[in-house]
Scaffold this motif. Structure first.
Motif, PDB file in Angstrom:
ATOM      1  N   ASP A   1      -1.410   3.971  -2.084  1.00  0.00           N
ATOM      2  CA  ASP A   1      -0.143   4.625  -1.785  1.00  0.00           C
ATOM      3  C   ASP A   1       0.242   5.644  -2.823  1.00  0.00           C
ATOM      4  N   HIS A   2       0.144   5.249  -4.081  1.00  0.00           N
ATOM      5  CA  HIS A   2       0.516   6.176  -5.147  1.00  0.00           C
ATOM      6  C   HIS A   2      -0.231   7.485  -5.015  1.00  0.00           C
TER       7      HIS A   2
ATOM      8  N   PRO B   1       1.777   6.028   4.283  1.00  0.00           N
ATOM      9  CA  PRO B   1       1.647   5.291   3.021  1.00  0.00           C
ATOM     10  C   PRO B   1       2.940   4.570   2.706  1.00  0.00           C
ATOM     11  N   GLY B   2       2.825   3.559   1.918  1.00  0.00           N
ATOM     12  CA  GLY B   2       4.020   2.881   1.457  1.00  0.00           C
ATOM     13  C   GLY B   2       4.359   1.632   2.241  1.00  0.00           C
TER      14      GLY B   2
END
Lengths: 318, 698
Positions: B282-283, B308-309
């Motif tokens: 995700d990052h 993402p996330g």
């Protein structure tokens, strides 16, 4: 014997009503919240036996990540939806009239909600689009947008004493303290080395804030001296998903984690872990303590079960 | 921010440092004024940064921001990086202010980034930015050199730069088009030309228009031929940069490594081929998608389209085992299939202007508000029949049939249950005829019930028409009463309360109910707080490590250990001689002192029982003990430098906690251990002596 409520979807959040001792709202999402519908359940604890009845349930197009009761209207609750909208429900109206409002402004999933317990008229939404929005029930548009985080904002919490101050926890590993009267954040606490999933204020000391992070620890900070935490609570085996300070006891806080346990902590004591409940068989993602009944707590997890029990008793007791 | 440190001084850094030095003096005054200004602006708010700006952090941040690779990244990530390093907002803003303006390069991506960093761009650089053509190298050099020389001449330089652009526009148009396509070469040229301009600045004190025109033409003409040279130099500079920003890149690499190893572990765990991207990237994912150029410093290795996330990132070693069905769903969705159980739901409001129903209950004060003093609770509208209407709600009828009058979830263990019941029943009785005047603390769901006969005084007192001074004064009295409350003295307290009521001024029925409820609540919560940490009703996890009891031996008055020391016995005598109210004050006072509720409750009770039974026996026993073969060890004094060692030793043989041992040692001369044999006593003495303390056996 402690009752259990089975939800058809995976649980995400549970909240006690600030008006009715026996009422809770549960936020659930299908397929673990990745993709699918969602449902908000309003459940009631039966007085006679250890039974939970469902009063009403509302279906949503996308998963529900969080739910919050209104502090001004006893029958109103708001739900955070994974499609970026916030739905307002009124349980006093017939189910066909619900939802009463759909507030769509966030660009990404809304992950956290918090209703102002002192001013009672406004609430905040935390979203994965890095922003936080301030709303009131009477307006269709948000009052303020706070955009400073560099990554998803997972959780917001109003300060229980100062009606204008709130804190936000984000995946950019910082906690920011905001004042709604100021244009930007007033403090930045780089609390952890990993994402911070939840934050909450101490109800009896308005300068203490606790943060829970992916690094399995919970840290208690004093905002007057935020370089060093007051206390670090270790003990969870995996990321800590949600924490809540007790509304009745000064030093007590409860946390739930991906290690499937719900833990009680007293951070003023050297051996801080006071209780541990491992009744869930999947990630425990939601936990709440009742404001009206001392010691009553509820938790939910991805195993689709909602447990309500009194502190000191085994939630699975029968 | 010492971590991003130690760049070797080279030409690239000279300019920013020179700039910062020049600017620093100018800013010194401003900097001093600023913290004062902010402090005055937000008086006494605890939630605001009150730290002064740390110069070392700011200079580190400036060095970080001056790096060209960093320049290429979005401003929000630069800020986020600095925030994670612990810089305050003011320091970050100061660093952004100090960093020299980035060259308005020809890339549209960095143009937008410059637009974001409003603190970075100064006036004269905006003029060239606004020209439709991206600038050639020459005006860049001139502009930056002009800014360095003197701020006040910026306008002149801006005008000259624009003029030069117009003059050399057609000539360099072709060259620029050649340059646009290889974006990388242009970036490098900027780096190279910055170095050139540093020297140029030093030579020319005040470059004249003619000189600038000549330089511009020369640079523009030489631009095309420099391409090959630039690429070679790029390699060289790259090596230098890599050295300088090793730690910074390692940070990113470390993250990438973690992500990779996490993906490996996931593969191993679940044995699935394609589960790599989802749960951890995700990052990097987020940043990779956001930054469009190669210059982004997040090595976004996995490219995914799924949002993402949705799962939080985790350090590689601590990835929790996701449920198998979770991984199955993830796989399915990544492949593009939709799980079958999703249906189309229309969750839009049928009537967007639907009125919310009127609230039927007024908000209650929160428990923390009630304790801190009565607050002005916002009164939302209540319907006139607010109390009676609550019968309609199904959630409120339950109390009618239950013989113990409380729902199951309110039943707590042991005494807390009973107290709670009593309170609620009393409250129920008192609320039977409540009016709406003071609705701030309503237990509207409690139906009227007669209070138990055990409390005739309370019922009597409440039913009598009362008078009282203002409620705040009452609250203060109650607060005093609160500290005097004891579980076994309910009736005493009630008598006190009724006395209070009778002697008070005029009080209508409603307020007396309020007061009564608050008394019960405060008393309740007071010793509930005392009792909360009794662990008999908290089921301990059998797998958890056994609790280390920290009660020192000489606090335990029960046999078979030797009785307490003289000092303790005397203390106990004093306490037993106190009046009941004062005895009740011991608890909270001690709790404050010791901050260890577990110990405190035992201590109070222990002293209570011990003093009465053992006062006589204790005196006799101590005499006996002296004659026999048991000995006491007393710590006389200790070397201040060795205090920690002494505390450790004391902890070792008294089993005390760290804080207790520390307190004990600080109270020296103090009795350490009693009732030990001569050999043990001398052994303890030796150990203490070895650490630097002086112990005496008696």
């Amino acid at each position: 014997m402690m009752p259990v409520f089975k939800t058809p979807f995976n649980g995400y959040s549970v909240r006690f009503s600030p008006f009715y001792e026996s009422r809770l709202a549960v936020a659930t999402a299908q397929n673990f919240g990745i993709l699918g519908n969602g449902r908000v359940h309003v459940i009631d604890l039966a007085p006679t036996g250890p039974v939970i009845n469902e009063l009403v349930a509302f279906d949503t197009a996308d998963g529900v990540y969080d739910v919050a009761w209104s502090e001004s209207h006893d029958s109103v609750l708001v739900a955070a939806i994974a499609d970026g909208s916030i739905k307002v429900y009124d349980t006093a109206l017939p189910p066909q009239s619900n939802p009463v409002r759909s507030l769509k402004e966030h660009a990404r999933e809304v992950h956290g909600l918090d209703y102002n317990p002192t001013r009672r008229d406004s609430f905040l939404s935390a979203s994965w689009d890095d922003s936080i929005k301030l709303w009131t029930l009477d307006r269709p548009a948000s009052l303020r947008t706070f955009r400073e985080h560099a990554y998803c904002v997972y959780s917001v919490a109003w300060n229980p004493k100062h009606a204008d101050v709130f804190a936000s926890a984000s995946g950019d590993c910082t906690v920011r303290i905001w004042d709604v009267r100021e244009p930007g954040s007033t403090m930045i606490i780089p609390g952890h080395e990993h994402e911070i999933l939840s934050c909450d204020w101490n109800k009896y000391d308005e300068c203490l804030i606790a943060t829970a992070s992916v690094d399995k620890s919970i840290k208690i900070w004093d905002v007057r001296n935020y370089r060093v935490p007051v206390s670090v609570l270790n003990g969870h085996g995996y990321a800590v998903r949600k924490i809540k300070f007790s509304p009745h006891r000064r030093n007590l806080l409860v946390s739930c984690s991906y290690d499937m346990t719900v833990c009680l902590w007293d951070f003023m004591v050297e051996d801080a872990l006071v209780g541990r409940y491992d009744h869930h068989t999947e990630f425990a993602v939601g936990v709440d303590l009742s404001v009206l009944v001392d010691g009553l707590m509820a938790s939910t997890g991805w195993d689709e079960l909602v447990y309500v029990w009194q502190q000191g008793m085994d939630p699975r007791a029968s | 921010m010492a971590t991003t440190q130690s760049p070797s001084p080279n030409s690239n850094d000279d300019k920013p440092q020179a700039v910062s030095e020049v600017v620093q003096q100018a800013n010194q005054v401003q900097q001093d004024v600023r913290p004062e200004a902010t402090k005055q602006g937000v008086p006494a708010s605890v939630f605001v940064n009150s730290e002064p700006i740390r110069e070392d952090q700011v200079s580190n941040a400036v060095k970080f921001l001056s790096h060209p690779k960093v320049r290429g990244s979005p401003v929000i990530y630069r800020r986020s990086f600095l925030e994670k390093k612990g810089l305050t907002k003011e320091e970050i803003d100061e660093a952004f202010r100090r960093v020299p303006d980035p060259s308005p390069s020809s890339q549209p991506a960095s143009l937008s980034q410059d637009g974001q960093a409003n603190s970075l761009s100064s006036v004269q650089t905006q003029a060239p930015i606004q020209t439709p053509q991206p600038l050639p190298a020459a005006p860049t050099g001139i502009v930056s050199s002009g800014r360095v020389a003197r701020r006040q001449f910026q306008w002149y330089h801006a005008v000259s730069a624009v003029g030069l652009l117009a003059a050399s526009g057609c000539g360099t148009a072709l060259l620029i088009k050649k340059v646009i396509i290889p974006k990388l070469k242009l970036w490098v040229r900027k780096v190279v030309l910055e170095e050139d301009n540093v020297y140029a600045k030093k030579i020319d004190a005040k470059p004249s228009l003619a000189e600038e025109a000549a330089a511009a033409a020369k640079a523009a003409a030489a631009a095309a031929s420099d391409v090959a040279k630039a690429s070679q130099e790029m390699l060289n500079s790259k090596n230098e940069e890599r050295r300088r920003f090793e730690e910074f890149m390692n940070l990113m690499d470390a993250q990438v490594q973690e992500m990779k190893s996490m993906s490996n572990s996931i593969r191993k765990l679940e044995g699935q081929a394609n589960s790599s991207g989802r749960a951890f990237s995700d990052h990097d994912d987020h940043r990779a998608s956001a930054s469009s150029t190669k210059q982004s410093y997040a090595n976004g290795n996995v490219d995914l389209n799924v949002q993402p996330g949705r799962t939080s990132t985790l350090p590689a070693s601590a990835e929790p085992p996701h449920p198998k069905s979770f991984m199955e769903k993830m796989e399915m969705i990544q492949r593009g299939e939709k799980p079958s159980n999703i249906r189309e739901v229309n969750d839009m409001p049928p009537n967007p202007n639907q009125q919310l129903s009127n609230p039927r209950i007024t908000p209650r004060t929160k428990p923390w508000e009630a304790q801190n003093g009565p607050r002005q609770v916002l009164q939302s509208q209540t319907s006139a029949e607010g109390l009676n209407q609550n019968g309609v709600d199904s959630g409120l009828n339950y109390l009618v049939d239950d013989e113990s009058s409380t729902p199951w979830w309110q039943r707590k263990n042991v005494r807390i249950t009973e107290i709670e019941n009593e309170d609620e029943v009393k409250a129920a009785g008192s609320y039977g005829v409540k009016t709406n005047e003071q609705p701030s603390v309503q237990r509207t769901w409690v139906p009227p019930q007669p209070p138990p006969v055990a409390m005739p005084e309370a019922a009597e007192a409440i039913r009598r028409p009362k008078s009282a001074p203002k409620e705040t004064a009452m609250q203060e009295q109650l607060a005093d009463e609160q500290s005097a409350a004891r579980p076994s003295e309910v009736t005493d307290e009630l008598q006190r309360i009724t006395k209070m009521f009778s002697t008070a001024g005029k009080l209508n029925k409603v307020s007396s109910y309020q007061v009564a409820l608050k008394v019960f609540k405060t008393r309740d919560t007071f010793y509930l707080r005392v009792r909360t940490f009794q662990h008999d009703f908290v089921p301990r996890d059998p797998k958890a490590k056994p609790k280390k009891l920290k009660y020192p031996q000489f606090y335990d008055p029960y046999g078979p250990r030797p009785p307490p020391s003289d000092k303790i016995v005397e203390l106990a005598d004093c306490i037993s001689a106190l009046s009941p109210e004062e005895r009740g004050q011991i608890g909270p006072t001690l709790m404050e002192r010791l901050r260890h509720p577990k110990m405190q409750t035992i201590t109070v009770e222990g002293m209570e029982l011990g003093s009465q039974g053992g006062a006589g026996a204790g005196a006799a026993k101590t005499e006996e003990k002296k004659e026999k073969t048991t000995f006491d060890v007393k710590l006389e004094k200790f070397d201040a430098a060795a205090k920690i060692k002494v505390i450790k030793e004391v902890r070792a043989f008294t089993n005390l906690g760290l804080k207790e041992a520390k307190d004990l040692v600080e109270k020296a001369p103090v009795m350490l251990k009693q009732g030990v044999t001569k050999e043990e006593a001398s052994d303890i003495m030796e150990r203490i002596k070895a650490t630097g303390g002086v112990a005496v056996m008696e």
